[in-house]
Design a protein around this motif. Sequence first.
Motif, PDB file in Angstrom:
ATOM      1  N   ILE A 216      15.105  16.640 -30.382  1.00 28.80           N
ATOM      2  CA  ILE A 216      14.710  15.375 -30.989  1.00 28.80           C
ATOM      3  C   ILE A 216      15.738  14.321 -30.623  1.00 28.80           C
TER       4      ILE A 216
ATOM      5  N   ILE B 297      10.325  13.739 -29.145  1.00 36.81           N
ATOM      6  CA  ILE B 297      10.490  15.156 -29.471  1.00 36.81           C
ATOM      7  C   ILE B 297       9.927  16.013 -28.345  1.00 36.81           C
TER       8      ILE B 297
ATOM      9  N   ALA C  87      16.093  12.502 -26.058  1.00 31.87           N
ATOM     10  CA  ALA C  87      15.820  13.924 -26.257  1.00 31.87           C
ATOM     11  C   ALA C  87      15.895  14.635 -24.907  1.00 31.87           C
TER      12      ALA C  87
END
Length: 123
Positions: free
Chosen positions: A50, A57, A103
């Motif tokens: 994340i 994500i 991420a």
Amino acid sequence: VQLQASGGGTVQAGGSLRLSCAASGRTFSSYAMGWFRQAPGKEREFVASINWSGGSIYYANSVKGRFTISRNNAKNTVYLQMNSLKAEDTAVYFCAAAIMRLATDLERDFSSWGQGTLVTVSS
């Protein structure tokens, strides 16, 4: 940053667990966070990650639709909600921090690691 994972345990197949990872320091929001796991006799593998805000994500295909990663920057904590657990999810789960806001699913990007928490799924 120092990381402390918790929440592991033993659960029956089809059950749920929520892992938590508490981070020390005041710059938690500067880090992307991730979860990895290592099953007995296997190499460590990526589970989920994340970005700093929670707006980006990534999930491994094996957990997509069953696991949810989230973070609370005010509490310096990242979570992994695991539903519909399977025997093949049995592993030691590690949280990790990457000094980057984006991420990432690359293990080499993560520089800080927690101690791991064991998840056992019985069939």
